[in-house]
Scaffold this motif. Sequence first.
Motif, short mmCIF file in Angstrom:
data_model
loop_
_atom_site.label_atom_id
_atom_site.label_comp_id
_atom_site.label_asym_id
_atom_site.label_seq_id
_atom_site.Cartn_x
_atom_site.Cartn_y
_atom_site.Cartn_z
N LEU A 1 0.83 -1.20 0.00
CA LEU A 1 0.00 0.00 0.00
C LEU A 1 0.86 1.25 0.00
O LEU A 1 0.61 2.21 -0.74
CB LEU A 1 -0.93 0.00 1.21
N LEU A 2 1.92 1.26 0.83
CA LEU A 2 2.81 2.42 0.87
C LEU A 2 3.61 2.56 -0.42
O LEU A 2 3.95 3.67 -0.83
CB LEU A 2 3.75 2.29 2.07
N ALA A 3 3.90 1.43 -1.07
CA ALA A 3 4.68 1.45 -2.30
C ALA A 3 3.93 2.11 -3.45
O ALA A 3 4.53 2.42 -4.49
CB ALA A 3 5.10 0.03 -2.69
N ARG A 4 2.64 2.37 -3.29
CA ARG A 4 1.91 3.11 -4.32
C ARG A 4 2.39 4.56 -4.40
O ARG A 4 2.26 5.20 -5.43
CB ARG A 4 0.41 3.10 -3.99
N GLU A 5 2.95 5.06 -3.29
CA GLU A 5 3.35 6.47 -3.23
C GLU A 5 4.78 6.69 -2.77
O GLU A 5 5.27 7.81 -2.84
CB GLU A 5 2.42 7.23 -2.26
N PHE A 6 5.45 5.63 -2.30
CA PHE A 6 6.80 5.78 -1.77
C PHE A 6 7.74 4.72 -2.36
O PHE A 6 7.29 3.69 -2.85
CB PHE A 6 6.79 5.61 -0.23
N HIS A 7 9.03 5.01 -2.27
CA HIS A 7 10.07 4.02 -2.54
C HIS A 7 10.34 3.35 -1.20
O HIS A 7 10.99 3.93 -0.32
CB HIS A 7 11.32 4.71 -3.09
N VAL A 8 9.85 2.14 -1.02
CA VAL A 8 9.84 1.49 0.28
C VAL A 8 10.97 0.47 0.39
O VAL A 8 11.17 -0.35 -0.51
CB VAL A 8 8.48 0.78 0.53
N LEU A 9 11.69 0.53 1.51
CA LEU A 9 12.71 -0.46 1.83
C LEU A 9 12.36 -1.09 3.17
O LEU A 9 12.09 -0.38 4.14
CB LEU A 9 14.10 0.19 1.91
N LEU A 10 12.38 -2.41 3.22
CA LEU A 10 12.21 -3.13 4.48
C LEU A 10 13.19 -4.28 4.51
O LEU A 10 13.65 -4.74 3.46
CB LEU A 10 10.77 -3.62 4.67
N LEU A 11 13.56 -4.71 5.70
CA LEU A 11 14.57 -5.76 5.84
C LEU A 11 14.31 -6.58 7.09
O LEU A 11 13.58 -6.15 7.99
CB LEU A 11 15.97 -5.13 5.88
N ASP A 12 14.89 -7.76 7.11
CA ASP A 12 14.89 -8.57 8.33
C ASP A 12 16.03 -8.09 9.22
O ASP A 12 17.18 -8.01 8.76
CB ASP A 12 15.09 -10.05 8.00
N LEU A 13 15.73 -7.78 10.46
CA LEU A 13 16.76 -7.34 11.39
C LEU A 13 17.77 -8.46 11.64
O LEU A 13 17.48 -9.64 11.41
CB LEU A 13 16.12 -6.92 12.71
N PRO A 14 18.96 -8.13 12.13
CA PRO A 14 19.97 -9.16 12.42
C PRO A 14 19.43 -10.26 13.33
O PRO A 14 18.81 -9.99 14.36
CB PRO A 14 21.09 -8.36 13.11
N GLY A 15 19.66 -11.52 12.92
CA GLY A 15 19.20 -12.65 13.71
C GLY A 15 17.73 -12.96 13.57
O GLY A 15 17.22 -13.85 14.25
N HIS A 16 17.03 -12.23 12.70
CA HIS A 16 15.61 -12.43 12.50
C HIS A 16 15.33 -12.85 11.07
O HIS A 16 16.01 -12.42 10.14
CB HIS A 16 14.83 -11.14 12.80
N GLY A 17 14.32 -13.69 10.90
CA GLY A 17 13.94 -14.08 9.56
C GLY A 17 15.09 -14.69 8.79
O GLY A 17 15.75 -15.63 9.24
N PHE A 18 15.39 -14.11 7.64
CA PHE A 18 16.40 -14.66 6.75
C PHE A 18 17.71 -13.87 6.76
O PHE A 18 18.56 -14.07 5.89
CB PHE A 18 15.83 -14.73 5.32
N THR A 19 17.87 -12.96 7.72
CA THR A 19 19.13 -12.24 7.90
C THR A 19 19.98 -12.98 8.94
O THR A 19 19.47 -13.41 9.97
CB THR A 19 18.89 -10.79 8.35
N GLN A 20 21.26 -13.09 8.68
CA GLN A 20 22.15 -13.83 9.57
C GLN A 20 22.23 -13.17 10.95
O GLN A 20 22.02 -11.97 11.10
CB GLN A 20 23.56 -13.91 8.96
N ARG A 21 22.55 -13.99 11.94
CA ARG A 21 22.71 -13.50 13.31
C ARG A 21 24.13 -13.03 13.52
O ARG A 21 25.09 -13.73 13.20
CB ARG A 21 22.36 -14.60 14.31
N PRO A 22 24.32 -11.84 14.09
CA PRO A 22 25.66 -11.30 14.34
C PRO A 22 26.20 -11.77 15.68
O PRO A 22 25.57 -12.59 16.37
CB PRO A 22 25.42 -9.79 14.36
N SER A 23 27.34 -11.25 16.07
CA SER A 23 27.88 -11.49 17.41
C SER A 23 26.96 -10.85 18.44
O SER A 23 26.04 -10.10 18.10
CB SER A 23 29.28 -10.90 17.53
N ARG A 24 27.20 -11.13 19.71
CA ARG A 24 26.34 -10.61 20.77
C ARG A 24 26.25 -9.09 20.72
O ARG A 24 25.17 -8.51 20.89
CB ARG A 24 26.87 -11.05 22.13
#
Length: 313
Positions: free
Chosen positions: A63-86
Amino acid sequence: MLGEPQVPVWAHDGRDWPNRAHSRFLPSGGLTWHVQEMGQGPALLLLHGTGAATHSFRDLAPLLAREFHVLLLDLPGHGFTQRPSRDGLSLDGMARLVGGVLARMGFAPRLAIGHSAGAAILATMALQARIRPDAIIALNGALRPIPGAALFSPLAKLLFLNPLAPRFFAHRARSRSATAKLLADTGSIIDSRGIDLYARLFSRPGHVAGTLGMMAQWDLAGLERRLARLDRPLVLVTADGDRAVPPGDAELIAARTPAARVVALGHGGHLVHEEQPAAIAALVLRLAGEFGIRTDVAASGADTRSLATSASA
C-alpha cells in the motif's frame, strides 16, 4: 527434529514469503541480509519489531509502495538475515548494522517507520546521525523499559547463553495454537496467514535465538534518557488495545521529548499495522503531507480517508 535446519531457509521457509518478488539478499557488516524494495517516490524505511520479519509488513508495504520508494529488511538474527555477534544484537549494534545496509544501498529515508522495537532502532540511528529523516513514526513504539523487563532481561541473557533454550521454545512453537495465543496476548487478532508465518519462524531455533539475544542485550532505559536530544520529529502512534507496550508510555515520552507528539488510535492492538494496514497506510500518507513529503496522492489533494476505504475493498 534431528536434521532440520536451525535457521529459516529461503528455499523452504521462504518459498511463498509475502512480497517474495521484491526480495533479494546482500552482504553488509559481515552478514547476509534479506531486504525487500518496492515502489517509487520519496524514500521510506520500515523496521519490524522483536521476533518478527518483513512479513509483518506484508500488507502495509505494498500500500505504501503506491506512493513511496519502500525499503524493508529482516533485522539481524531475525527471519532470513544472519545473526551477528552478541554486540550486534544490542540496540547500538543493530543501529550500526542497519545503518551500514542503508549506506551500502545509498538509501536515505525521508520517512522512517518502526514497529515496537523497530522504533527504538530508528530513534537510535537518528541520535547517532546515521539517518536524518523528515520524521520518524513509531507504531506502538517500545522506547522505554516495559514493566517487568528488569527481571526478564537477566533471564533472557541466561536463555540466550543456553544452546538448548532456543530449541525448547522452537519446539513449543510447532503448536500453531501456542503461536496464535502468543500473538493474541499482544491485543491483536491477525489473519490466519499471519499466524502461520509467525509459527514458521518461531519453529526455527536460530530465529528464536536472535529474538532472545536481542531482548537480552537492549538498554531501553538509556535510550529513554537520550530521547530529549532527538532533533527529528517523532510521531508516537498508539493503539488503545496494545497489551505489549502500554499506550500511556507514549504520553510520558512526549512530555520529556520536545520533538515528540502522540497520535492515539481508538482501535487495534500491538500489531495494529497487520490488523488494519489500509488505515495505517492512510495515516502515514497524511503525516507525510504534514511534514512536507509530497507524493502523487498528497500533491493531488486526494482524501486519505477514501484511500483507506479503497485499499481495504
